[in-house]
Design a protein around this motif. Structure first.
Motif, PDB file in Angstrom:
ATOM      1  N   ALA A   5     -12.824  17.411   3.597  1.00  0.00           N
ATOM      2  CA  ALA A   5     -13.447  16.290   4.304  1.00  0.00           C
ATOM      3  C   ALA A   5     -13.729  15.188   3.298  1.00  0.00           C
ATOM      4  O   ALA A   5     -13.814  15.419   2.090  1.00  0.00           O
ATOM      5  CB  ALA A   5     -14.745  16.732   4.988  1.00  0.00           C
ATOM      6  N   LEU A   6     -13.882  13.983   3.803  1.00  0.00           N
ATOM      7  CA  LEU A   6     -14.062  12.823   2.933  1.00  0.00           C
ATOM      8  C   LEU A   6     -15.290  12.965   2.043  1.00  0.00           C
ATOM      9  O   LEU A   6     -15.259  12.603   0.865  1.00  0.00           O
ATOM     10  CB  LEU A   6     -14.167  11.559   3.794  1.00  0.00           C
ATOM     11  N   GLU A   7     -16.390  13.511   2.598  1.00  0.00           N
ATOM     12  CA  GLU A   7     -17.614  13.605   1.807  1.00  0.00           C
ATOM     13  C   GLU A   7     -17.517  14.608   0.665  1.00  0.00           C
ATOM     14  O   GLU A   7     -18.359  14.617  -0.245  1.00  0.00           O
ATOM     15  CB  GLU A   7     -18.810  13.972   2.705  1.00  0.00           C
ATOM     16  N   ASN A   8     -16.478  15.457   0.696  1.00  0.00           N
ATOM     17  CA  ASN A   8     -16.285  16.448  -0.367  1.00  0.00           C
ATOM     18  C   ASN A   8     -15.194  16.057  -1.350  1.00  0.00           C
ATOM     19  O   ASN A   8     -14.780  16.865  -2.187  1.00  0.00           O
ATOM     20  CB  ASN A   8     -15.944  17.811   0.252  1.00  0.00           C
ATOM     21  N   THR A   9     -14.724  14.827  -1.259  1.00  0.00           N
ATOM     22  CA  THR A   9     -13.600  14.374  -2.077  1.00  0.00           C
ATOM     23  C   THR A   9     -14.100  13.686  -3.353  1.00  0.00           C
ATOM     24  O   THR A   9     -14.928  12.792  -3.299  1.00  0.00           O
ATOM     25  CB  THR A   9     -12.715  13.401  -1.277  1.00  0.00           C
ATOM     26  N   HIS A  10     -13.593  14.137  -4.488  1.00  0.00           N
ATOM     27  CA  HIS A  10     -13.938  13.561  -5.787  1.00  0.00           C
ATOM     28  C   HIS A  10     -13.111  12.285  -6.028  1.00  0.00           C
ATOM     29  O   HIS A  10     -12.037  12.139  -5.451  1.00  0.00           O
ATOM     30  CB  HIS A  10     -13.591  14.527  -6.923  1.00  0.00           C
ATOM     31  N   PRO A  11     -13.527  11.438  -6.961  1.00  0.00           N
ATOM     32  CA  PRO A  11     -14.775  11.503  -7.724  1.00  0.00           C
ATOM     33  C   PRO A  11     -15.966  11.034  -6.892  1.00  0.00           C
ATOM     34  O   PRO A  11     -15.814  10.273  -5.934  1.00  0.00           O
ATOM     35  CB  PRO A  11     -14.517  10.561  -8.903  1.00  0.00           C
ATOM     36  N   PHE A  12     -17.146  11.511  -7.308  1.00  0.00           N
ATOM     37  CA  PHE A  12     -18.393  11.115  -6.666  1.00  0.00           C
ATOM     38  C   PHE A  12     -19.046  10.003  -7.484  1.00  0.00           C
ATOM     39  O   PHE A  12     -18.817   9.890  -8.688  1.00  0.00           O
ATOM     40  CB  PHE A  12     -19.345  12.314  -6.572  1.00  0.00           C
ATOM     41  N   GLN A  13     -19.882   9.208  -6.836  1.00  0.00           N
ATOM     42  CA  GLN A  13     -20.573   8.137  -7.550  1.00  0.00           C
ATOM     43  C   GLN A  13     -22.053   8.118  -7.206  1.00  0.00           C
ATOM     44  O   GLN A  13     -22.456   8.466  -6.095  1.00  0.00           O
ATOM     45  CB  GLN A  13     -19.953   6.766  -7.260  1.00  0.00           C
ATOM     46  N   ARG A  14     -22.867   7.723  -8.177  1.00  0.00           N
ATOM     47  CA  ARG A  14     -24.297   7.522  -7.996  1.00  0.00           C
ATOM     48  C   ARG A  14     -24.717   6.353  -8.889  1.00  0.00           C
ATOM     49  O   ARG A  14     -23.988   5.961  -9.803  1.00  0.00           O
ATOM     50  CB  ARG A  14     -25.111   8.769  -8.392  1.00  0.00           C
ATOM     51  N   GLU A  15     -25.930   5.833  -8.643  1.00  0.00           N
ATOM     52  CA  GLU A  15     -26.503   4.786  -9.495  1.00  0.00           C
ATOM     53  C   GLU A  15     -27.616   5.375 -10.342  1.00  0.00           C
ATOM     54  O   GLU A  15     -28.427   6.177  -9.871  1.00  0.00           O
ATOM     55  CB  GLU A  15     -27.063   3.660  -8.630  1.00  0.00           C
ATOM     56  N   LEU A  16     -27.665   4.999 -11.617  1.00  0.00           N
ATOM     57  CA  LEU A  16     -28.744   5.383 -12.519  1.00  0.00           C
ATOM     58  C   LEU A  16     -28.913   4.291 -13.565  1.00  0.00           C
ATOM     59  O   LEU A  16     -27.925   3.850 -14.159  1.00  0.00           O
ATOM     60  CB  LEU A  16     -28.431   6.723 -13.192  1.00  0.00           C
ATOM     61  N   GLY A  31     -29.454   1.197 -13.190  1.00  0.00           N
ATOM     62  CA  GLY A  31     -28.765  -0.036 -12.856  1.00  0.00           C
ATOM     63  C   GLY A  31     -27.288  -0.038 -13.162  1.00  0.00           C
ATOM     64  O   GLY A  31     -26.667  -1.104 -13.259  1.00  0.00           O
ATOM     65  N   ARG A  32     -26.678   1.157 -13.269  1.00  0.00           N
ATOM     66  CA  ARG A  32     -25.237   1.281 -13.496  1.00  0.00           C
ATOM     67  C   ARG A  32     -24.659   2.335 -12.562  1.00  0.00           C
ATOM     68  O   ARG A  32     -25.317   3.320 -12.242  1.00  0.00           O
ATOM     69  CB  ARG A  32     -24.938   1.683 -14.951  1.00  0.00           C
ATOM     70  N   TYR A  33     -23.409   2.105 -12.154  1.00  0.00           N
ATOM     71  CA  TYR A  33     -22.686   3.142 -11.439  1.00  0.00           C
ATOM     72  C   TYR A  33     -22.299   4.252 -12.407  1.00  0.00           C
ATOM     73  O   TYR A  33     -21.912   3.998 -13.552  1.00  0.00           O
ATOM     74  CB  TYR A  33     -21.413   2.578 -10.801  1.00  0.00           C
ATOM     75  N   TRP A  34     -22.388   5.488 -11.915  1.00  0.00           N
ATOM     76  CA  TRP A  34     -21.884   6.659 -12.635  1.00  0.00           C
ATOM     77  C   TRP A  34     -20.854   7.342 -11.738  1.00  0.00           C
ATOM     78  O   TRP A  34     -21.050   7.440 -10.519  1.00  0.00           O
ATOM     79  CB  TRP A  34     -23.009   7.628 -12.964  1.00  0.00           C
ATOM     80  N   VAL A  35     -19.769   7.813 -12.347  1.00  0.00           N
ATOM     81  CA  VAL A  35     -18.687   8.470 -11.612  1.00  0.00           C
ATOM     82  C   VAL A  35     -18.436   9.838 -12.247  1.00  0.00           C
ATOM     83  O   VAL A  35     -18.459   9.978 -13.480  1.00  0.00           O
ATOM     84  CB  VAL A  35     -17.411   7.612 -11.636  1.00  0.00           C
ATOM     85  N   PHE A  36     -18.161  10.826 -11.398  1.00  0.00           N
ATOM     86  CA  PHE A  36     -18.036  12.213 -11.857  1.00  0.00           C
ATOM     87  C   PHE A  36     -16.932  12.912 -11.075  1.00  0.00           C
ATOM     88  O   PHE A  36     -16.799  12.731  -9.862  1.00  0.00           O
ATOM     89  CB  PHE A  36     -19.374  12.927 -11.632  1.00  0.00           C
ATOM     90  N   ALA A  37     -16.156  13.742 -11.758  1.00  0.00           N
ATOM     91  CA  ALA A  37     -15.176  14.623 -11.113  1.00  0.00           C
ATOM     92  C   ALA A  37     -15.183  15.964 -11.832  1.00  0.00           C
ATOM     93  O   ALA A  37     -15.402  16.035 -13.050  1.00  0.00           O
ATOM     94  CB  ALA A  37     -13.782  14.007 -11.129  1.00  0.00           C
ATOM     95  N   HIS A  38     -14.903  17.025 -11.083  1.00  0.00           N
ATOM     96  CA  HIS A  38     -15.048  18.389 -11.598  1.00  0.00           C
ATOM     97  C   HIS A  38     -13.842  19.236 -11.210  1.00  0.00           C
ATOM     98  O   HIS A  38     -13.315  19.126 -10.106  1.00  0.00           O
ATOM     99  CB  HIS A  38     -16.340  18.994 -11.010  1.00  0.00           C
ATOM    100  N   ASN A  39     -13.456  20.085 -12.135  1.00  0.00           N
ATOM    101  CA  ASN A  39     -12.443  21.104 -11.905  1.00  0.00           C
ATOM    102  C   ASN A  39     -13.087  22.442 -12.229  1.00  0.00           C
ATOM    103  O   ASN A  39     -13.560  22.637 -13.348  1.00  0.00           O
ATOM    104  CB  ASN A  39     -11.232  20.825 -12.808  1.00  0.00           C
ATOM    105  N   GLY A  40     -13.139  23.335 -11.244  1.00  0.00           N
ATOM    106  CA  GLY A  40     -13.725  24.642 -11.504  1.00  0.00           C
ATOM    107  C   GLY A  40     -14.445  25.182 -10.285  1.00  0.00           C
ATOM    108  O   GLY A  40     -14.262  24.706  -9.158  1.00  0.00           O
ATOM    109  N   ASN A  41     -15.300  26.170 -10.520  1.00  0.00           N
ATOM    110  CA  ASN A  41     -16.020  26.822  -9.437  1.00  0.00           C
ATOM    111  C   ASN A  41     -17.336  27.357  -9.982  1.00  0.00           C
ATOM    112  O   ASN A  41     -17.343  28.215 -10.864  1.00  0.00           O
ATOM    113  CB  ASN A  41     -15.171  27.961  -8.854  1.00  0.00           C
ATOM    114  N   LEU A  42     -18.441  26.808  -9.496  1.00  0.00           N
ATOM    115  CA  LEU A  42     -19.770  27.253  -9.909  1.00  0.00           C
ATOM    116  C   LEU A  42     -20.339  28.137  -8.793  1.00  0.00           C
ATOM    117  O   LEU A  42     -20.576  27.664  -7.683  1.00  0.00           O
ATOM    118  CB  LEU A  42     -20.681  26.053 -10.157  1.00  0.00           C
TER     119      LEU A  42
END
Length: 252
Positions: free
Chosen positions: A84-95, A97-108
């Motif tokens: 689903a779209l909400e589970n698609t990487h990369p993810f973004q957040r603000e911290l 006053g800057r955008y942060w972007v993250f992507a992950h490979n693996g299984n926690l």
């Protein structure tokens, strides 16, 4: 598992050659793709829960003349969370006053941290939970905007806590630097003058970077598996965190 692609450069650079190499692996990793380009403090962010092989959005991205000095891309093979779209990487957040972007490979496995209201996952993936936890812990560790060196030190302390839950290969950027952590499979490459012709690993496609660059250009590429067959890719050691600034590997 999923496939990662990151680029860090000292000048806005076209990443489409590497993105084409990544997209060629989407037959197996067909559960979505995404790519994020930093432009100064701004961010262009494209995600689709369809395969990069068939997505019209992926085709548009390939034709879009975007140049950036920090890029993160991902093709997904789902382990946790529906396609689903909400589970698609990369993810973004603000911290800070800057955008942060993250992507992950693996299984926690069984990673269910307590998260406060500022950083909550929208989807159901372990990856987004890990990203929210990282942002929360960075915010707790620093009262003011930290330097890249300070951020790197804090991230190095946080990585083992995530490794304890499983496989954690990741890319993280705030547009100033690109952090990469290798738990199992991750490789990097540094391109600089003299540039030459390069061939993709999975397709009969090449590019002569000498015709597209200057002697001052520096570019670092990070990928799950090497994307080209005639360049000196270097494998991350298990548990290794690296930070790239201006196209160069900085000491962690």
């Amino acid at each position: 598992m999923c496939q990662l692609l990151g680029m860090n450069a000292n000048t806005p650079t076209d990443v489409m050659f590497s993105f084409t190499g990544l997209a060629n692996r989407a037959d197996e990793h067909k559960d979505g793709f995404g790519i994020a380009f930093f432009e100064g403090r701004g961010l262009r962010h494209f995600v689709d829960h369809h395969s990069a092989r068939v997505s019209p959005l992926a085709e548009m991205v390939r034709r879009f003349p975007v140049k950036s000095d920090n890029v993160i891309a991902h093709i997904r093979k789902a382990t946790q969370g529906q396609v689903a779209l909400e589970n698609t990487h990369p993810f973004q957040r603000e911290l800070w006053g800057r955008y942060w972007v993250f992507a992950h490979n693996g299984n926690l496995k069984e990673f269910e941290p307590r998260l406060h209201a500022a950083f909550k996952p929208v989807g159901q993936t372990d990856s987004e939970r890990a990203f929210c936890w990282l942002m929360q812990e960075l915010a707790k560790a620093h009262c003011a905007v930290p330097s890249i060196a300070e951020l790197t030190h804090t991230l190095a302390e946080l990585m083992p806590q995530l490794n304890a839950f499983g496989t954690f290969n990741m890319l993280l950027s705030n547009g100033q630097a690109l952090w990469a952590h290798g738990s199992t499979h991750l490789h990097y490459l540094q391109r600089r003058h003299p540039f030459g012709r390069v061939n993709l690993q999975d397709e009969d496609l090449s590019v002569d970077f000498a015709a597209l660059t200057t002697q001052n250009d520096r570019v670092a590429i990070i990928a799950t598996e090497p994307l080209t067959r005639d360049e000196p890719w270097v494998a991350f050691q298990p548990g290794e965190l690296k930070v790239f600034v201006g196209g160069e590997l900085m000491s962690a």
